[in-house]
Enzyme design. Structure first.
Site, PDB file in Angstrom:
ATOM      1  N   GLY A 217       7.334  -7.249   9.206  1.00  0.00           N
ATOM      2  CA  GLY A 217       6.203  -7.120   8.282  1.00  0.00           C
ATOM      3  C   GLY A 217       4.981  -6.447   8.864  1.00  0.00           C
ATOM      4  CG  ASP A 341       6.153   1.854  13.852  1.00  0.00           C
ATOM      5  OD1 ASP A 341       6.236   0.642  14.145  1.00  0.00           O
ATOM      6  OD2 ASP A 341       6.810   2.381  12.943  1.00  0.00           O
ATOM      7  CB  CYS A 644       5.946   4.135  -7.870  1.00  0.00           C
ATOM      8  SG  CYS A 644       4.872   3.396  -9.111  1.00  0.00           S
ATOM      9  CG  MET A 687      11.596  -2.811 -10.692  1.00  0.00           C
ATOM     10  SD  MET A 687      10.437  -1.798  -9.712  1.00  0.00           S
ATOM     11  CE  MET A 687       8.986  -1.891 -10.779  1.00  0.00           C
TER      12      MET A 687
END
Ligand code: CA
Length: 724
Positions: A217, A341, A644, A687
């Site tokens: 996360g 990262d 989205c 979804m």
């Protein structure tokens, strides 16, 4: 009864030869009684430590306690591997909705039964001879997890231990299953704060009397930790936070007081810091230490996270913890001041290596940051760190201080910088394999830069990516290329000598994000590719000895096992994971049906089914009358990109994706748009409802934008083929 394998089969010849019928019948009866009472999945400390004497078993994610992904089997070898063929396959596809998901686990095989986790944290037990399903467990994980997962609803494996199968679910539960039936024995909630975007994709690690699990996360904004639960009861035994919280609230355990000295007192405590331990774990039963790596920082840039003190323990670190007490034995931070990262979560491999004339108990990791670390796993002392791919964020690692020598090129504070390795890392979660036979580590390596840039400002936004920075894949604008040896997305299978700290051989690959690796005593190396092939290499030279096309992209590492004198190689095929939202060039998922399958191979097997070619995407039939004005449509596009595009595409040109292309959404889906986007009608298929961040008017603006895009597609098609 089908669950219990036939341990008496091997003694059949003895029974047939027995002259005394009564003795024979007595032996048969005793055998039958032992089968009837035998519990499956009997993995314990003795069997793990003695795994060398049971070469036909695959007890854990990496076979035994070392995590080497090495099989001592050699029936399949260079002299006969050209005869490798199909044994059986199992439909491992998701049963939730139509979006195919990535598969990342390695099948465990104990006494003839295979245990493996699938997408959505489902688990199956199969007869390892035939693929017959014995049970399938569905934890009914929360469909909204897909929205909180950076990288698909994947799972990297179960732990099998004393007749139980442990699975950690995408929505944060750890469950113990009865290995015979798949029945849930206990289930524990591992999440401390369900308002945060935590997920679990990693495999649990049994360590002594506890089962340890972390989570992911850190791209969204979480505080990392691992939790340890009693193997029998599921009771929480300890929890180890990988970063301190706000010091004004005190420290949960003493290690955090020390860690907090490496953080700015005015750090961004709200975002959480990151450091989530989302993959690599190992346990040394003799040293009684459990090892885990921690993830990246959050937000990425130190200037937003912790401007004054930037090391920030225990981000991007490898830790050793006593599983009985939960207390830290040692730590080694691979990337102090992490801002690229560079998770240190890659699988950890334990081995005994002769270094400098002395046998050392080591822990090895091909870190995302491009360096291959060899640590003394008893003390945490750095023994070597050498770059195994091209790196430009550091010139090397000092053995004296254990710290990387960071370059000016590494900071993207003032302007974007092209940094090697990129966000995908020199190596990601795909298991590497160490062969004690060749002394080489086989790394599914990646050589790709990314253009890192900072956000102009940063503020934590719940439920969204909270990186404060962006990493862009190639192509790279000319102005940022200076000094770079190349600017491509490259991948290779790399055979690395961990003692000599150099490559023994490497094979460049035309596909990207290829699978984990298995090596065997047959002097073979097995690796699947995202292009949908299982490839077998000669372990000492890298020569390709066999290539079997399956048509489904492979990310997972294979395992090998033996039954009735027959050696099998098993692998999960199913592309997705971190690149589910952006199928890279060369991926089979761009051309073939991405059917999730467990495929098993043996010598003299049959032909392997290649999945069907995809039809080109259809031109939408229906044109929409869009009444919204231009400002609304432009606002809809902005909302689409915010909420989205992360799954459904739009960030990248020509980005094939595992998720539905909303520009080609059906008229029926458009009619149900509100119920899907606001009311969550498809939440069980992944979804989630967006009513926490979108009003109905905003949803309608997104829909108007999509409909104009649909109309644009139709116009373009008609312009290309005016006769239609
Ligand atoms: Ca990460």
């Amino acid at each position: 009864m089908g669950v219990v394998p036939k341990p008496c089969g091997a003694s059949g010849g003895v029974l047939m030869a027995a002259r005394n019928l009564i003795l024979s019948l007595t032996a048969a009866l005793l055998c039958w009684l032992s089968v009837a009472s035998a519990d499956p999945a009997q993995v314990n400390r003795d069997r793990l430590l003695g795994a060398a004497s049971e070469p036909g078993q695959w007890f854990s994610r990496g076979r035994d306690w070392t995590g080497q992904f090495y099989s001592p089997l050699d029936r399949i070898n260079a002299s006969n591997v050209t005869r490798l063929g199909f044994a059986w396959e199992y439909d491992a596809g998701t049963r939730r909705g139509r979006v195919q998901r990535g598969l990342e686990a390695t099948p465990i095989v104990v006494d003839g039964v295979m245990y493996v986790s699938l997408a959505w944290s489902e688990v199956v037990a199969l007869d390892a001879r035939t693929g017959t399903e014995l049970w399938r467990y569905d934890p009914k994980a929360d469909g909204a997890s897909d929205r909180r997962a950076c990288c698909d609803v994947v799972n990297r494996g179960v732990a099998v231990w004393q007749s139980r199968v442990y699975i950690a679910t995408i929505d944060g539960y750890l469950a113990a299953l009865d290995a015979k039936t798949g029945r849930e024995i206990w289930r524990a909630d591992t999440f401390t704060d369900r308002t945060r975007s935590n997920t679990i994709t990693g495999a649990p690690q049994v360590a002594g009397h506890v089962v340890v699990i972390g989570n992911g996360g850190s791209e969204f904004g979480v505080r990392g930790y691992v939790s340890a639960f009693d193997v029998d009861s599921g009771a929480l035994r300890w929890r180890f936070y990988t970063v301190p919280g706000d010091p004004r609230r005190g420290y949960e355990h003493p290690e955090l007081r020390m860690a907090a000295k490496t953080w700015d007192a005015n750090s961004d405590w709200l975002t959480g810091g990151g450091g989530s331990a989302w993959d690599g774990m190992a346990y040394d039963p003799r040293l009684n230490l459990v090892y885990f790596g921690t993830g990246n920082s959050n937000p990425y840039p130190t200037w937003f996270r912790s401007p004054q003190r930037t090391d920030n323990l225990f981000l991007a670190s490898i830790l050793a913890v006593n599983p009985d007490t939960g207390r830290l034995k040692w730590y080694y931070q691979t990337t102090p001041g992490e801002m690229w990262d560079y998770d240190a979560t890659q699988p950890l491999v334990l081995a005994d290596l002769k270094i400098g004339g002395r046998m050392r108990q080591v822990l090895m990791q091909a870190n995302k940051n491009g360096f291959f670390y060899v640590l003394d796993r008893a003390s945490g002392k750095l023994l070597s760190a050498k770059n195994y791919v091209y790196v430009n964020w550091a010139t090397g690692v000092s053995l004296a201080t254990g710290r990387p020598m960071v370059t000016a090129q590494s900071s993207y504070k003032d302007k974007p910088k092209l940094i090697f390795p990129g966000q995908v890392g020199g190596h990601n979660w795909h298991p590497m394999s160490y062969s004690p036979q060749t002394g080489l580590v086989y790394i599914p390596a990646i050589d790709t830069p990314m253009l890192f840039s900072t956000a102009p400002s940063y503020e934590y936004r719940p439920g969204e990516f909270n990186m404060g920075a962006a990493g862009a894949f190639p192509p790279v604008p000319d102005e940022y290329r200076q000094g770079a040896p190349h600017t491509e997305m490259r991948a290779m299978l790399l055979a690395w000598d961990p003692v000599g700290q150099r490559a023994a051989w490497q094979i460049p690959q035309s596909s990207y994000y290829n699978g984990g690796v298995l090596s065997t005593a047959g002097e073979l190396v097995f690796q699947g590719t995202s292009s949908g092939h299982l490839v077998v290499y000669a372990a000492r030279t890298g020569q390709v000895l066999k290539d079997i096309e399956v048509g489904t992209g492979i990310m997972a590492a294979p395992s090998a096992y033996e039954l009735d004198g027959q050696e099998y190689v098993a692998v999960l095929a199913g592309f997705g994971g971190g690149l589910q939202k952006m199928f890279p060039p060369g991926a089979a998922a761009r051309t073939h049906r991405n059917e999730s399958r467990l495929i098993v191979f043996k010598l003299d097997g049959g032909a392997t089914r290649v999945t069907a070619l995809l039809e080109p995407p259809a031109i939408p039939e229906q044109r929409y009358a869009v009444s919204a004005d231009a400002d609304t449509i432009a606002g809809g596009k902005t909302l689409y990109m915010t909420h989205c595009a992360r799954c459904h595409g739009g960030f990248w040109e020509d980005a094939a994706s595992g998720y539905p292309d909303l520009k080609r959404m059906s008229a029926a889906a458009h009619a149900a748009f509100d119920s899907i986007v606001i009311d969550g009608a498809l939440r069980n298929a992944g979804m989630a409802s967006f009513q926490d961040v979108l009003s109905r008017d905003q949803a309608h603006a997104i829909q108007a934008y999509l409909q104009t895009e649909t109309n644009r597609l139709i116009d373009a098609a008609q312009a290309a083929h005016p006769t239609h």
